[in-house]
Motif scaffolding. Structure first.
Motif, PDB file in Angstrom:
ATOM      1  N   TYR A   1       0.864  -1.188   0.000  1.00 54.14           N
ATOM      2  CA  TYR A   1       0.000   0.000   0.000  1.00 54.14           C
ATOM      3  C   TYR A   1       0.895   1.230   0.000  1.00 54.14           C
ATOM      4  CZ  TYR A   1       1.158   0.925   4.878  1.00 54.14           C
ATOM      5  OH  TYR A   1       1.840   1.225   6.030  1.00 54.14           O
ATOM      6  N   VAL A   2       0.333   2.349  -0.382  1.00 56.62           N
ATOM      7  CA  VAL A   2       1.063   3.616  -0.265  1.00 56.62           C
ATOM      8  C   VAL A   2       0.285   4.565   0.643  1.00 56.62           C
ATOM      9  CG1 VAL A   2       2.423   3.560  -2.403  1.00 56.62           C
ATOM     10  CG2 VAL A   2       0.043   4.340  -2.479  1.00 56.62           C
ATOM     11  N   GLY A   3       1.033   5.380   1.361  1.00 55.22           N
ATOM     12  CA  GLY A   3       0.459   6.490   2.108  1.00 55.22           C
ATOM     13  C   GLY A   3       0.769   7.742   1.308  1.00 55.22           C
ATOM     14  N   ILE A   4      -0.241   8.457   0.885  1.00 53.46           N
ATOM     15  CA  ILE A   4      -0.022   9.620   0.016  1.00 53.46           C
ATOM     16  C   ILE A   4      -0.460  10.892   0.736  1.00 53.46           C
ATOM     17  CG2 ILE A   4      -0.609  10.696  -2.188  1.00 53.46           C
ATOM     18  CD1 ILE A   4      -0.979   7.954  -3.388  1.00 53.46           C
ATOM     19  N   GLY A   5       0.424  11.879   0.732  1.00 51.57           N
ATOM     20  CA  GLY A   5       0.077  13.132   1.372  1.00 51.57           C
ATOM     21  C   GLY A   5       1.278  14.045   1.474  1.00 51.57           C
ATOM     22  N   PRO A   6       1.183  15.099   2.250  1.00 54.09           N
ATOM     23  CA  PRO A   6       0.020  15.441   3.059  1.00 54.09           C
ATOM     24  C   PRO A   6      -1.139  15.973   2.200  1.00 54.09           C
ATOM     25  CG  PRO A   6       1.672  17.159   3.258  1.00 54.09           C
ATOM     26  CD  PRO A   6       2.277  16.068   2.427  1.00 54.09           C
ATOM     27  N   VAL A   7      -2.311  15.346   2.338  1.00 54.03           N
ATOM     28  CA  VAL A   7      -3.461  15.800   1.560  1.00 54.03           C
ATOM     29  C   VAL A   7      -3.868  17.199   2.015  1.00 54.03           C
ATOM     30  CG1 VAL A   7      -5.803  15.286   0.829  1.00 54.03           C
ATOM     31  CG2 VAL A   7      -4.223  13.396   1.292  1.00 54.03           C
ATOM     32  N   TYR A   8      -3.881  17.388   3.326  1.00 56.58           N
ATOM     33  CA  TYR A   8      -4.183  18.702   3.897  1.00 56.58           C
ATOM     34  C   TYR A   8      -3.035  19.114   4.809  1.00 56.58           C
ATOM     35  CZ  TYR A   8      -8.807  17.256   2.302  1.00 56.58           C
ATOM     36  OH  TYR A   8      -9.840  16.813   1.534  1.00 56.58           O
ATOM     37  N   ALA A   9      -3.038  20.350   5.237  1.00 54.73           N
ATOM     38  CA  ALA A   9      -1.979  20.841   6.133  1.00 54.73           C
ATOM     39  C   ALA A   9      -1.991  20.054   7.443  1.00 54.73           C
ATOM     40  CB  ALA A   9      -2.199  22.323   6.420  1.00 54.73           C
ATOM     41  N   THR A  10      -0.798  19.772   7.940  1.00 57.00           N
ATOM     42  CA  THR A  10      -0.686  19.013   9.182  1.00 57.00           C
ATOM     43  C   THR A  10       0.346  19.638  10.096  1.00 57.00           C
ATOM     44  OG1 THR A  10      -0.029  16.893  10.156  1.00 57.00           O
ATOM     45  CG2 THR A  10       0.979  17.436   8.063  1.00 57.00           C
ATOM     46  N   GLY A  11       0.115  19.538  11.394  1.00 56.46           N
ATOM     47  CA  GLY A  11       1.093  20.005  12.363  1.00 56.46           C
ATOM     48  C   GLY A  11       1.878  18.842  12.953  1.00 56.46           C
ATOM     49  N   SER A  12       1.504  17.595  12.596  1.00 49.68           N
ATOM     50  CA  SER A  12       2.133  16.433  13.238  1.00 49.68           C
ATOM     51  C   SER A  12       3.535  16.174  12.726  1.00 49.68           C
ATOM     52  CB  SER A  12       1.291  15.172  13.021  1.00 49.68           C
ATOM     53  OG  SER A  12       0.029  15.299  13.636  1.00 49.68           O
TER      54      SER A  12
ATOM     55  N   GLY B   1       6.058  18.656   4.168  1.00 49.44           N
ATOM     56  CA  GLY B   1       5.863  19.373   2.912  1.00 49.44           C
ATOM     57  C   GLY B   1       4.502  20.032   2.865  1.00 49.44           C
ATOM     58  N   SER B   2       4.211  20.697   1.728  1.00 50.03           N
ATOM     59  CA  SER B   2       2.939  21.430   1.662  1.00 50.03           C
ATOM     60  C   SER B   2       1.817  20.530   1.154  1.00 50.03           C
ATOM     61  CB  SER B   2       3.098  22.668   0.796  1.00 50.03           C
ATOM     62  OG  SER B   2       3.644  22.305  -0.449  1.00 50.03           O
ATOM     63  N   GLU B   3       0.604  20.884   1.520  1.00 48.50           N
ATOM     64  CA  GLU B   3      -0.543  20.024   1.220  1.00 48.50           C
ATOM     65  C   GLU B   3      -0.741  19.866  -0.287  1.00 48.50           C
ATOM     66  OE1 GLU B   3      -3.136  23.251   3.234  1.00 48.50           O
ATOM     67  OE2 GLU B   3      -4.472  22.199   1.860  1.00 48.50           O
ATOM     68  N   ILE B   4      -1.151  18.680  -0.677  1.00 52.84           N
ATOM     69  CA  ILE B   4      -1.305  18.385  -2.104  1.00 52.84           C
ATOM     70  C   ILE B   4      -2.768  18.395  -2.549  1.00 52.84           C
ATOM     71  CG2 ILE B   4       0.861  17.052  -2.200  1.00 52.84           C
ATOM     72  CD1 ILE B   4      -0.860  14.475  -2.212  1.00 52.84           C
ATOM     73  N   GLY B   5      -3.695  18.265  -1.631  1.00 56.15           N
ATOM     74  CA  GLY B   5      -5.125  18.293  -1.974  1.00 56.15           C
ATOM     75  C   GLY B   5      -5.621  16.963  -2.520  1.00 56.15           C
ATOM     76  N   PRO B   6      -6.946  16.764  -2.491  1.00 56.46           N
ATOM     77  CA  PRO B   6      -7.535  15.476  -2.880  1.00 56.46           C
ATOM     78  C   PRO B   6      -7.338  15.109  -4.355  1.00 56.46           C
ATOM     79  CG  PRO B   6      -9.135  16.821  -1.688  1.00 56.46           C
ATOM     80  CD  PRO B   6      -7.953  17.685  -1.934  1.00 56.46           C
ATOM     81  N   GLU B   7      -7.315  16.082  -5.255  1.00 50.80           N
ATOM     82  CA  GLU B   7      -7.193  15.748  -6.683  1.00 50.80           C
ATOM     83  C   GLU B   7      -5.798  15.195  -6.976  1.00 50.80           C
ATOM     84  OE1 GLU B   7      -8.643  18.554  -5.539  1.00 50.80           O
ATOM     85  OE2 GLU B   7     -10.654  17.780  -5.963  1.00 50.80           O
ATOM     86  N   ARG B   8      -4.806  15.859  -6.396  1.00 43.40           N
ATOM     87  CA  ARG B   8      -3.428  15.394  -6.577  1.00 43.40           C
ATOM     88  C   ARG B   8      -3.236  14.039  -5.874  1.00 43.40           C
ATOM     89  NH1 ARG B   8       1.156  14.642  -9.128  1.00 43.40           N
ATOM     90  NH2 ARG B   8       3.046  15.242  -8.005  1.00 43.40           N
ATOM     91  N   PHE B   9      -3.856  13.870  -4.739  1.00 42.84           N
ATOM     92  CA  PHE B   9      -3.845  12.572  -4.066  1.00 42.84           C
ATOM     93  C   PHE B   9      -4.306  11.484  -5.038  1.00 42.84           C
ATOM     94  CE2 PHE B   9      -6.321   9.163  -2.189  1.00 42.84           C
ATOM     95  CZ  PHE B   9      -5.458   8.630  -1.250  1.00 42.84           C
ATOM     96  N   ALA B  10      -5.441  11.747  -5.682  1.00 40.88           N
ATOM     97  CA  ALA B  10      -6.041  10.752  -6.581  1.00 40.88           C
ATOM     98  C   ALA B  10      -5.118  10.465  -7.766  1.00 40.88           C
ATOM     99  CB  ALA B  10      -7.396  11.240  -7.065  1.00 40.88           C
TER     100      ALA B  10
END
Lengths: 172, 172
Positions: free
Chosen positions: A87-98, A103-112
């Motif tokens: 499996y792959v983990g793709i992101g960060p889809v949205y901004a994260t503080g963790s 890196g900067s958020e990529i959004g759902p379309e780029r995720f897809a």
């Protein structure tokens, strides 16, 4: 799945912590971040690697059959390196503080788009919450990965149940 | 043996460097420091671990038969943890500038005492040179480990041959 991710711990501590997690949540697959040797020594179910770790293709040669290999993908160059993962983990889809280095958020379309290029089950990571879960599932996420949504909550159990409900509502 | 020890490199880089070393010195066993997964992925001959790494006994369960496991020992508490290793590196026998965290020198007598307690072939490490080699061999060292004696030399090849001669003179 539970992923054990403690970047500053020694291998010695990691294997001890992994075994405790195993006892605490025996029915949930345990994945160890970065270190396949620790994962194997702790009888974990798999390992999750980033772009600076051993590649999934290399790891496949040194782990037993059925061992889960996950890979982080955040850009086109990282797609090819994910070959051989389960499996792959793709992101960060949205901004994260963790993860300050996420890196900067990529959004759902780029995720897809990245998920299609990987051709593997894709887990959405980065700023995932009850609110953002429907959007990532709508673009084809096979699952979600969270840190803050649970551990930033005043009631992590309630937060987990709410996330579960959001997944169930989408048939996941 | 050559031991690859680069604490700041990523696993990805380590495996690439390990493979280059393999090509450069094909007839010398290659040991990777700390990371069994990197050692396995690079087809190295073994792994060398410290007290904060996976223990030799644990490692033995996840590496193939014949894979070399070395362990660092510097104190009595570390003797027990070395069980299951093929050899131990004991030191620092003399003061060293190569490893700032190596601790204070233990001297040849204490080296010999720890070596007996381990009951394994013991390699002397820390401040080993042509001058100090006879003293560690005299107390039972099976071998010597060096960094500065080679790479602090203006002529590392000459320095290696001199060390070899010092070992041969003692029948090692």
């Amino acid at each position: 799945m539970v992923q054990l991710r403690l970047k500053e711990e020694s291998a010695r501590s990691l294997v001890e912590i992994a075994r405790l997690v195993r006892v605490m949540v025996p029915d949930v697959p345990l994945i160890v971040n970065d270190r396949a040797d620790v994962a194997l020594a702790a009888d974990a179910d798999g390992v999750h690697v980033g772009v600076d770790d051993l590649s999934p293709a290399l790891l496949r040669r040194i782990v037993p059959e059925g061992f889960i290999i996950g890979a982080s993908v955040g850009s086109d160059d990282e797609v090819e390196r994910s070959a051989g993962a389960d499996y792959v983990g793709i992101g960060p889809v949205y901004a994260t503080g963790s993860k300050p280095d996420a890196g900067s958020e990529i959004g759902p379309e780029r995720f897809a788009q990245l998920a299609r290029r990987c051709g593997l089950p894709a887990v959405a990571i980065g700023g995932i919450s009850v609110e953002t879960t429907p959007a990532v599932l709508a673009v084809g996420a096979s699952g979600i990965a969270v840190i803050s949504a649970l551990f930033g909550s005043a009631d992590p159990t309630r937060a987990a149940l709410d996330l579960r409900a959001a997944l169930d509502a989408s048939g996941r």
